[in-house]
Design an enzyme around this catalytic site. Structure first.
Site, PDB file in Angstrom:
ATOM      1  N   TYR A 142     -66.784  11.515  14.143  1.00  0.00           N
ATOM      2  CA  TYR A 142     -66.261  10.346  14.849  1.00  0.00           C
ATOM      3  C   TYR A 142     -65.384  10.842  15.985  1.00  0.00           C
ATOM      4  O   TYR A 142     -64.539  11.721  15.790  1.00  0.00           O
ATOM      5  CB  TYR A 142     -65.444   9.474  13.886  1.00  0.00           C
ATOM      6  CG  TYR A 142     -64.761   8.299  14.540  1.00  0.00           C
ATOM      7  CD1 TYR A 142     -65.493   7.233  15.053  1.00  0.00           C
ATOM      8  CD2 TYR A 142     -63.368   8.249  14.644  1.00  0.00           C
ATOM      9  CE1 TYR A 142     -64.864   6.146  15.648  1.00  0.00           C
ATOM     10  CE2 TYR A 142     -62.732   7.157  15.233  1.00  0.00           C
ATOM     11  CZ  TYR A 142     -63.482   6.115  15.733  1.00  0.00           C
ATOM     12  OH  TYR A 142     -62.862   5.040  16.316  1.00  0.00           O
ATOM     13  N   ASP A 237     -63.251  18.548  19.543  1.00  0.00           N
ATOM     14  CA  ASP A 237     -62.422  17.370  19.316  1.00  0.00           C
ATOM     15  C   ASP A 237     -61.466  17.708  18.178  1.00  0.00           C
ATOM     16  O   ASP A 237     -61.800  17.608  17.000  1.00  0.00           O
ATOM     17  CB  ASP A 237     -63.305  16.160  18.969  1.00  0.00           C
ATOM     18  CG  ASP A 237     -62.469  14.916  18.717  1.00  0.00           C
ATOM     19  OD1 ASP A 237     -61.225  15.015  18.785  1.00  0.00           O
ATOM     20  OD2 ASP A 237     -63.054  13.850  18.450  1.00  0.00           O
ATOM     21  N   LYS A 265     -52.992  12.229  17.386  1.00  0.00           N
ATOM     22  CA  LYS A 265     -52.380  12.259  16.044  1.00  0.00           C
ATOM     23  C   LYS A 265     -51.093  13.094  16.002  1.00  0.00           C
ATOM     24  O   LYS A 265     -50.055  12.635  16.444  1.00  0.00           O
ATOM     25  CB  LYS A 265     -53.411  12.710  15.013  1.00  0.00           C
ATOM     26  CG  LYS A 265     -54.602  11.709  14.944  1.00  0.00           C
ATOM     27  CD  LYS A 265     -55.487  11.942  13.755  1.00  0.00           C
ATOM     28  CE  LYS A 265     -56.755  11.120  13.799  1.00  0.00           C
ATOM     29  NZ  LYS A 265     -56.726   9.868  13.102  1.00  0.00           N
TER      30      LYS A 265
HETATM   31  C1  LIG Z   1     -61.784  13.585  15.443  1.00  0.00           C
HETATM   32  C2  LIG Z   1     -61.320  12.294  16.031  1.00  0.00           C
HETATM   33  N1  LIG Z   1     -61.531  12.031  17.316  1.00  0.00           N
HETATM   34  C3  LIG Z   1     -61.139  10.884  17.892  1.00  0.00           C
HETATM   35  C4  LIG Z   1     -60.487   9.924  17.165  1.00  0.00           C
HETATM   36  C5  LIG Z   1     -60.037   8.651  17.816  1.00  0.00           C
HETATM   37  O1  LIG Z   1     -58.646   8.676  17.909  1.00  0.00           O
HETATM   38  P1  LIG Z   1     -57.820   7.312  18.073  1.00  0.00           P
HETATM   39  O2  LIG Z   1     -57.961   6.571  16.793  1.00  0.00           O
HETATM   40  O3  LIG Z   1     -56.415   7.784  18.348  1.00  0.00           O
HETATM   41  O4  LIG Z   1     -58.399   6.589  19.235  1.00  0.00           O
HETATM   42  C6  LIG Z   1     -60.247  10.136  15.807  1.00  0.00           C
HETATM   43  C7  LIG Z   1     -59.587   9.103  14.982  1.00  0.00           C
HETATM   44  O5  LIG Z   1     -59.513   9.158  13.784  1.00  0.00           O
HETATM   45  C8  LIG Z   1     -60.673  11.344  15.217  1.00  0.00           C
HETATM   46  O6  LIG Z   1     -60.462  11.614  13.920  1.00  0.00           O
END
Ligand SMILES: Cc1ncc(COP(=O)(O)O)c(C=O)c1O
Length: 429
Positions: A142, A237, A265
């Site tokens: 994700y 990511d 995060k």
């Molecule tokens: C690996 C990863 N990328 C992107 C995101 C998206 O981040 P946000 O919820 O701050 O938009 C998340 C959210 O859990 C994530 O775990």
């Protein structure tokens, strides 16, 4: 009716599904979400005053535990000086410098307000810099909710563009190639067919959104080599893994250098901060230097940046990650031992302050494998632990998070409850 149930009913009248982010709605486990009133250290308290040991940690940010006094103080001080300026501040430079210093793959970094913004812009940057269209992502990873990343893979090696959300026109994802995580030959095939038009690979270098799935030996290096060979951009990511699995994310643990990194995060310490960064050569394509547009009213917000800076400084203490990893391992191993003793098919894994719980006999390596987990057993475990005051993520397919505040007593309490719950699960329902 309980207060949580009353609040949920009320919330459902004004907020779609009663929540502001879908997994909070308990849809996959059933029952009523707990409405949280306050949190401190490893604990959260719901609207009824019930205390829980929290293994969600705001889905990752709360690495120091909730409301760490030094982070709260930094936020209060920053807020007193003004909430938002829409103009640059010195604190933003400090945060950028700190991120660059900690993650050597980044020479420049742009701050945004969420992980979604970071990944969305990193993809745009990869496309803008290479002049190519196609992107590769992996099933079960994700990367936030921007259009081109909301693609569900079908079966087969190369699944080209199937939107997994209504409202995403198929044309928007027709350039998104979705492959199986940990299947390097599939990526090689994709490059053999489309190499000249692949702008980037985006990958969770340790996957945390299909439960916890570690990269197989050689997978990340294989991605690195293919990107180098074909002039594509490798995006790690690290929104979830950054400063969570170790002081330099997965790139520090593996020594594999991505071209772009996305973060969020932990770097916001519980406030909205995201970031993307890479070489100065790539980052010069971003406006106002280059033609790839990105902007944000609240980007680099002074209060959020203060929380991030305080958090990153605190977790730089020597021994922080050794201690965090040991606590997380103790939890994962302890749960697996108790499940084994009770005869429940279960396994667990951990890395840094992240863990995975699988209601299946061995640790899965792919999305297909993790999908076979016994979700009914998970539901029973989840609700029984919740009743006993231990709050795991309300889904069998989410990773869990341990903080530095989860001390021995908290871990022992969790394991004692789990022992009883595993025994109960073994009994016929
Ligand atoms: C690996 C990863 N990328 C992107 C995101 C998206 O981040 P946000 O919820 O701050 O938009 C998340 C959210 O859990 C994530 O775990």
């Amino acid at each position: 009716m309980s207060q949580n149930a009353e609040l949920f009913e009320r919330a459902c009248r004004s907020i779609p599904g009663g929540v502001n982010s879908p997994v909070r709605a308990f849809r996959s486990v059933g029952g009523t979400p707990r409405f949280i009133k306050r949190a401190l250290g490893p604990h959260i308290w719901d609207a009824e005053g019930k205390q829980y040991i929290d293994y969600i940690g705001s889905w990752g940010p709360a690495i120091l535990g909730h409301a760490h006094p030094e982070v709260v103080r930094a936020v209060q001080e920053a807020a007193t000086g003004g909430l938002s300026f829409g103009a640059p501040t010195e604190a933003e430079i400090e945060l950028a410098e700190l991120l660059i210093q900690r993650l050597p793959s980044m020479e420049q970094v742009r701050l945004v307000s969420s992980g979604t913004e970071a990944t969305m812009t990193a993809i745009r940057l990869a496309r803008g810099a290479t002049g190519r269209n196609k992107i590769i992502k992996f099933e079960g990873c994700y990367h936030g909710h921007s259009d081109s990343l909301l693609v569900k893979a079908g079966s087969g090696l190369l699944t080209l563009g199937n939107p997994s959300s209504a409202g995403v026109p198929p044309e928007f994802v027709s350039h998104t190639i979705t492959l199986d995580y940990n299947n390097l030959p599939a990526v090689q095939t994709a490059f053999a067919e489309h190499g000249a038009d692949i702008a980037c690979i985006i990958v969770e270098p340790v996957a945390g959104n299909m439960n916890l799935i570690k990269p197989a030996a050689g997978f990340l290096q294989g991605l690195r080599d293919l990107c180098t060979q074909h002039g594509s951009v490798l995006i790690f990511d690290e929104v979830m893994t950054g400063f969570r699995v170790g002081p330099q994310g997965v790139q520090g643990l593996t020594g594999i250098k991505p071209d772009l990194t996305t973060l969020a995060k932990v770097i916001g310490g519980g406030m909205p901060v995201g970031a993307f960064g890479g070489s100065a050569e790539l980052m010069r394509h971003i406006a106002p230097l280059g033609g790839v547009y990105q902007a944000g009213t609240l980007s680099g917000n002074p209060v959020a940046v203060a929380a991030g800076l305080a958090t990153l400084r605190l977790i730089a203490q020597p021994g922080f990650y050794e201690d965090l990893s040991a606590r997380t391992q103790r939890l994962a191993q302890g749960l697996a031992e108790r499940a084994r003793a009770a005869g429940v098919p279960f396994s667990a894994d951990a890395i840094g302050g992240m863990f995975g719980l699988y209601f299946m006999p061995s640790v899965p390596a792919t999305f297909a494998e993790v999908s076979t987990a016994d979700t009914q057993a998970f539901k029973r475990f989840f609700h029984a632990m919740l009743d006993r005051g231990v709050h795991f993520a309300p889904s069998a397919f989410e990773a869990g998070f341990v903080s530095a505040a989860h001390d021995d007593a908290v871990l022992q309490t969790t394991l004692d409850h789990a022992e009883a719950v595993f025994k109960a699960i073994k009994q016929p329902a």
